[in-house]
Every structure is written in structure tokens, then in C-alpha cells.
Design a protein around this motif. Sequence first.
Motif, mmCIF file in Angstrom:
data_model
loop_
_atom_site.group_PDB
_atom_site.id
_atom_site.type_symbol
_atom_site.label_atom_id
_atom_site.label_comp_id
_atom_site.label_asym_id
_atom_site.label_seq_id
_atom_site.Cartn_x
_atom_site.Cartn_y
_atom_site.Cartn_z
ATOM 1 N N ASN A 1 56.604 65.402 28.723
ATOM 2 C CA ASN A 1 57.467 66.573 28.511
ATOM 3 C C ASN A 1 56.999 67.509 27.407
ATOM 4 O OD1 ASN A 1 59.329 65.770 30.556
ATOM 5 N ND2 ASN A 1 60.175 64.264 29.129
ATOM 6 N N HIS A 2 55.684 67.532 27.143
ATOM 7 C CA HIS A 2 55.128 68.512 26.209
ATOM 8 C C HIS A 2 54.574 69.690 27.012
ATOM 9 C CE1 HIS A 2 55.596 65.592 23.034
ATOM 10 N NE2 HIS A 2 54.825 64.731 23.665
ATOM 11 N N THR A 3 54.484 70.851 26.385
ATOM 12 C CA THR A 3 53.859 71.998 27.047
ATOM 13 C C THR A 3 52.383 72.027 26.679
ATOM 14 O OG1 THR A 3 54.398 73.512 25.226
ATOM 15 C CG2 THR A 3 56.004 73.309 27.025
ATOM 16 N N VAL A 4 51.566 72.467 27.634
ATOM 17 C CA VAL A 4 50.117 72.388 27.474
ATOM 18 C C VAL A 4 49.442 73.664 27.950
ATOM 19 C CG1 VAL A 4 48.041 71.052 28.026
ATOM 20 C CG2 VAL A 4 50.269 69.895 27.960
ATOM 21 N N SER A 5 48.427 74.095 27.199
ATOM 22 C CA SER A 5 47.522 75.156 27.655
ATOM 23 C C SER A 5 46.113 74.580 27.651
ATOM 24 C CB SER A 5 47.574 76.366 26.721
ATOM 25 O OG SER A 5 48.842 76.981 26.757
ATOM 26 N N VAL A 6 45.383 74.824 28.737
ATOM 27 C CA VAL A 6 44.022 74.305 28.858
ATOM 28 C C VAL A 6 43.042 75.471 28.926
ATOM 29 C CG1 VAL A 6 42.458 72.842 30.179
ATOM 30 C CG2 VAL A 6 44.901 72.306 30.114
ATOM 31 N N ILE A 7 41.991 75.383 28.119
ATOM 32 C CA ILE A 7 40.959 76.418 28.067
ATOM 33 C C ILE A 7 39.668 75.849 28.645
ATOM 34 C CG2 ILE A 7 39.569 77.887 26.562
ATOM 35 C CD1 ILE A 7 41.827 77.657 24.467
ATOM 36 N N ASP A 8 39.012 76.612 29.503
ATOM 37 C CA ASP A 8 37.682 76.228 29.982
ATOM 38 C C ASP A 8 36.933 77.493 30.390
ATOM 39 O OD1 ASP A 8 36.505 73.258 31.011
ATOM 40 O OD2 ASP A 8 35.497 75.019 31.834
ATOM 41 N N SER A 9 35.622 77.461 30.201
ATOM 42 C CA SER A 9 34.821 78.645 30.537
ATOM 43 C C SER A 9 34.567 78.756 32.042
ATOM 44 C CB SER A 9 33.479 78.591 29.792
ATOM 45 O OG SER A 9 32.776 77.403 30.115
ATOM 46 N N GLU A 10 34.797 77.666 32.778
ATOM 47 C CA GLU A 10 34.581 77.658 34.232
ATOM 48 C C GLU A 10 35.922 77.582 34.957
ATOM 49 O OE1 GLU A 10 31.802 78.082 35.799
ATOM 50 O OE2 GLU A 10 30.554 78.113 33.986
ATOM 51 N N PRO A 11 36.328 78.616 35.668
ATOM 52 C CA PRO A 11 37.621 78.607 36.369
ATOM 53 C C PRO A 11 37.764 77.445 37.352
ATOM 54 C CG PRO A 11 36.685 80.814 36.353
ATOM 55 C CD PRO A 11 35.626 79.903 35.834
ATOM 56 N N ASP A 12 36.651 77.022 37.979
ATOM 57 C CA ASP A 12 36.721 75.933 38.953
ATOM 58 C C ASP A 12 37.154 74.614 38.311
ATOM 59 O OD1 ASP A 12 35.995 77.562 40.995
ATOM 60 O OD2 ASP A 12 33.911 76.896 41.106
ATOM 61 N N ALA A 13 36.946 74.503 37.001
ATOM 62 C CA ALA A 13 37.283 73.250 36.316
ATOM 63 C C ALA A 13 38.777 72.950 36.376
ATOM 64 C CB ALA A 13 36.830 73.311 34.855
ATOM 65 N N PHE A 14 39.588 73.990 36.504
ATOM 66 C CA PHE A 14 41.041 73.798 36.496
ATOM 67 C C PHE A 14 41.546 73.048 37.730
ATOM 68 C CE2 PHE A 14 40.701 77.831 33.889
ATOM 69 C CZ PHE A 14 40.880 77.184 32.677
ATOM 70 N N ARG A 15 40.691 72.926 38.753
ATOM 71 C CA ARG A 15 41.093 72.184 39.939
ATOM 72 C C ARG A 15 41.383 70.713 39.610
ATOM 73 N NH1 ARG A 15 36.637 73.501 44.432
ATOM 74 N NH2 ARG A 15 35.298 73.026 42.657
ATOM 75 N N ARG A 16 40.754 70.224 38.542
ATOM 76 C CA ARG A 16 40.979 68.827 38.137
ATOM 77 C C ARG A 16 42.417 68.580 37.700
ATOM 78 N NH1 ARG A 16 35.839 69.744 35.511
ATOM 79 N NH2 ARG A 16 34.179 68.533 36.516
ATOM 80 N N LEU A 17 43.125 69.630 37.347
ATOM 81 C CA LEU A 17 44.504 69.476 36.882
ATOM 82 C C LEU A 17 45.466 69.139 38.016
ATOM 83 C CD1 LEU A 17 44.551 72.499 34.428
ATOM 84 C CD2 LEU A 17 44.596 70.071 33.776
ATOM 85 N N GLY A 18 45.081 69.499 39.246
ATOM 86 C CA GLY A 18 45.926 69.211 40.394
ATOM 87 C C GLY A 18 47.028 70.236 40.577
ATOM 88 N N PRO A 19 47.652 70.236 41.734
ATOM 89 C CA PRO A 19 48.669 71.250 42.053
ATOM 90 C C PRO A 19 49.962 71.090 41.261
ATOM 91 C CG PRO A 19 48.536 69.611 43.799
ATOM 92 C CD PRO A 19 47.409 69.320 42.865
ATOM 93 N N PHE B 1 50.308 70.623 38.044
ATOM 94 C CA PHE B 1 50.225 71.015 36.634
ATOM 95 C C PHE B 1 50.953 72.331 36.408
ATOM 96 C CE2 PHE B 1 47.919 73.199 33.148
ATOM 97 C CZ PHE B 1 48.198 72.306 32.127
ATOM 98 N N ASN B 2 51.835 72.352 35.411
ATOM 99 C CA ASN B 2 52.659 73.545 35.156
ATOM 100 C C ASN B 2 52.238 74.347 33.929
ATOM 101 O OD1 ASN B 2 54.542 73.069 37.342
ATOM 102 N ND2 ASN B 2 55.284 71.326 36.136
ATOM 103 N N GLY B 3 51.234 73.869 33.221
ATOM 104 C CA GLY B 3 50.832 74.549 31.991
ATOM 105 C C GLY B 3 49.979 75.773 32.249
#
Length: 220
Positions: free
Chosen positions: A23-41, A43-45
Motif C-alpha cells: 500500500n505504498h505509492t511508487v514511481s519508477v524511472i527508466d531510460s527505456e520505455p519498454d522496460a516498464f512492461r516488467r511491471l505488469g498490467p 501496476f498503478n504507479g
Amino acid sequence: MHVVIMGCGRVGSTLARSLEDRNHTVSVIDSEPDAFRRLGPGFNGDKVTGIGFDQEVLEKAGIKRADAFAAVSSGDNSNIIAARVARETFGIQQVVARIYDPGRAEVYQRLGITTVATVKWTADQVLRRLLPVGAEPDFRDPSGTIRLDQVPAPTTWVGQRTVIFQEQSQSRIAWIDRLGEGMLPSRDSVIQEGDLLHLVIREEGAAHAYRVIERGPEES
């Protein structure tokens, strides 16, 4: 709490999902947009594309309201720079950096940046499972004075009160793993077969503690 994570590899994505599950809020930074796919559908951050030590990118990720920052990308230099910016520019106290080079990790640890040396951590975990009980602790404090050890309940101590164990071994039982659950010992607690004792010991007293553990209780 709000946590900003730099790096959306296996570690960063797993960490992000684990924090959201708590129940924490999260922001994820990455230089490659494709990397965010690892978060799965599920992910609400926030997903922020950019360089994790760029101040504008950090601000977009909510660093000004963040309680903690984790730099877990694949580059040591990027992780350290980002960790220092988060701490020194934005005043984040809870900062952790993933470092592959153990030598660098020790340097930055002394500068007050908590580091996780990936290769050293993995090697230590394997080492602890190869060596006999007590040969290598689970944890040492930065000064090397205090250690934390895992000790399966010795047969000679089963049925004995934990206070007697602590007095004679000159250690402290931080907690006990019993039947898959952690428990804090009280004055009336008794060591049971199958217990896993987590002991806090002064480094200088470790040899004495293990002699007592092996010997068993001494009649008073």
C-alpha cells in the motif's frame, strides 16, 4: 510512503510491485520505455522515462514528496550519482544504491549511502549455506562489533528457558522462527525442537557463545 525507484529491471520491477502490495505509492524511472512492461498490467504507479539522476526527471517522479529512493539500475556510476542527488539535492534520508563492485560499496557506505553490493551479497548468501553454523554471520554492523547469527536449536538446549540460554551464552535472542512464524521470546519462553534462533552477539564473544551452545546448559 512514496518511493521513487530508478531502474526497471528485475530488481526494480519486483521492488515496485512489492511496495505497491504493501500500500505504498511508487514511481519508477527508466531510460527505456519498454522496460516498464516488467511491471505488469496491475501496476498503478507512475512510469517516468528518463535519466534517473536528472533533477527534472526526479521531480516528475515525485522526489519532492518522496520518503525514500532506490537506485537499482545496472550501472554503478548511475546508481551512485542518482543516490547522491536524491540525498544531497532533495534531502531524502532513506536512500539505497545497488552496487556491483564491493570495493565501491564500502566507500559509499562510509559516506552514509546505504549500498547493496550485488555480487558480494550473493556470494555471502552462498557462503553462509556452505560453511558450518557460526562460521559466518548473517549480518555485522558497520563497526564490526555486533553480529547476527542464525542457529538451529541445539538438542542439548531443547526444553531450556531462553533466559538461561542468553545468560550462559552471553548472547541475545532477537527472535525465534517456530513452525513458520516469528516470535519474540519472553522470560518464560522455552527452546523447542525445530526452533531457529536469531542471535545477536558481540564479535569478541562469538567463540564463547558457540562453546556454550555446543556444550549445553550448565547446572546452576
